[in-house]
Design a protein around this motif. Structure first.
Motif, short mmCIF file in Angstrom:
data_model
loop_
_atom_site.label_atom_id
_atom_site.label_comp_id
_atom_site.label_asym_id
_atom_site.label_seq_id
_atom_site.Cartn_x
_atom_site.Cartn_y
_atom_site.Cartn_z
N GLN A 144 14.27 -0.02 -1.95
CA GLN A 144 13.76 -1.33 -2.61
C GLN A 144 12.93 -2.15 -1.86
OE1 GLN A 144 17.62 -2.75 -3.60
NE2 GLN A 144 17.68 -1.74 -5.65
N ALA A 145 13.07 -2.29 -0.44
CA ALA A 145 12.16 -2.91 0.32
C ALA A 145 10.89 -2.30 0.56
CB ALA A 145 13.07 -3.23 1.73
N GLY A 146 10.76 -0.95 0.39
CA GLY A 146 9.72 -0.30 0.50
C GLY A 146 8.84 -0.74 -0.83
N GLN A 148 9.11 -3.36 -2.82
CA GLN A 148 8.73 -4.47 -2.81
C GLN A 148 7.58 -4.87 -1.78
OE1 GLN A 148 12.05 -6.79 -1.55
NE2 GLN A 148 13.07 -6.64 -3.45
N GLU A 149 7.35 -4.17 -0.84
CA GLU A 149 6.20 -4.12 0.08
C GLU A 149 4.82 -3.59 -0.74
OE1 GLU A 149 6.70 -2.29 3.79
OE2 GLU A 149 8.57 -3.25 4.37
N THR A 150 5.04 -2.33 -1.40
CA THR A 150 3.96 -1.92 -2.05
C THR A 150 3.66 -2.85 -3.24
OG1 THR A 150 5.28 -0.62 -3.27
CG2 THR A 150 4.47 0.63 -1.43
N THR A 151 4.37 -3.41 -3.83
CA THR A 151 4.04 -4.38 -4.95
C THR A 151 3.63 -5.67 -4.54
OG1 THR A 151 6.48 -5.35 -5.23
CG2 THR A 151 5.94 -3.36 -6.46
N SER A 152 3.90 -6.16 -3.30
CA SER A 152 3.35 -7.49 -2.75
C SER A 152 1.76 -7.23 -2.31
CB SER A 152 4.22 -7.97 -1.84
OG SER A 152 4.34 -6.93 -0.64
N GLU A 153 1.62 -5.79 -1.81
CA GLU A 153 0.28 -5.39 -1.27
C GLU A 153 -0.79 -5.42 -2.25
OE1 GLU A 153 0.59 -1.68 1.18
OE2 GLU A 153 1.80 -2.90 2.65
#
Length: 154
Positions: A144-146, A148-153
């Motif tokens: 889930q952290a991964g 969230q990182e890809t969606t924020s980028e």
């Protein structure tokens, strides 16, 4: 006085039944013989498979390796057991889908017996099945952290 046509008809039917009975009898015998041969062949194949498995295990022991039966075994899937595993682990379909790499709807379809998982998905299910609750929770958090990182980028 009976009608000659009805007597002739009944005699023809009697002879036809007699002929058919003799023909069917030979077919029944052939079928029974084939069934016994098939059963004997199945027993022989099972015996050969057991011998093969023993020799594979012995070869692995001779090399000093531990035999892993999952390599040669076909993975099985049961929708009911899959659903009970998901509930026992306390996972939603979306969470389990994230762990396996499929959509939540796919999980529901598997549980409803509408579809079956593919071979690579079966391996992922087996992997999840071998994990504990803590491992699953840690992996879910990492996934889930991964995400969230890809969606924020983006």
């Amino acid at each position: 006085m009976p009608n000659i046509a009805s007597i002739l008809k009944s005699e023809i039917m009697r002879l036809a039944r007699k002929e058919i009975k003799s023909e069917i009898e030979s077919l029944k015998n052939a079928s029974a013989k084939q069934r016994t041969e098939i059963a004997a062949l199945k027993r022989h194949v099972e015996q050969l498979e057991r011998q093969s498995m023993r020799s594979i295990k012995a070869a692995a022991r001779a090399k000093g390796e531990e035999f892993q039966p999952s390599e040669g075994k076909q993975l099985r899937f049961s929708p009911k057991r899959f659903a009970s595993m998901r509930k026992k682990l306390g996972l939603s379909a979306a969470d389990l889908g994230l762990l396996i790499g499929v959509a939540a709807q796919t999980i529901y379809h598997w549980e409803a017996e509408k579809t079956r998982p593919r071979a690579n998905q079966l391996k992922a299910i087996a992997e999840v099945r071998g994990m504990g609750k803590r491992q699953i929770k840690a992996r879910l958090e990492a996934l889930q952290a991964g995400i969230q990182e890809t969606t924020s980028e983006a």
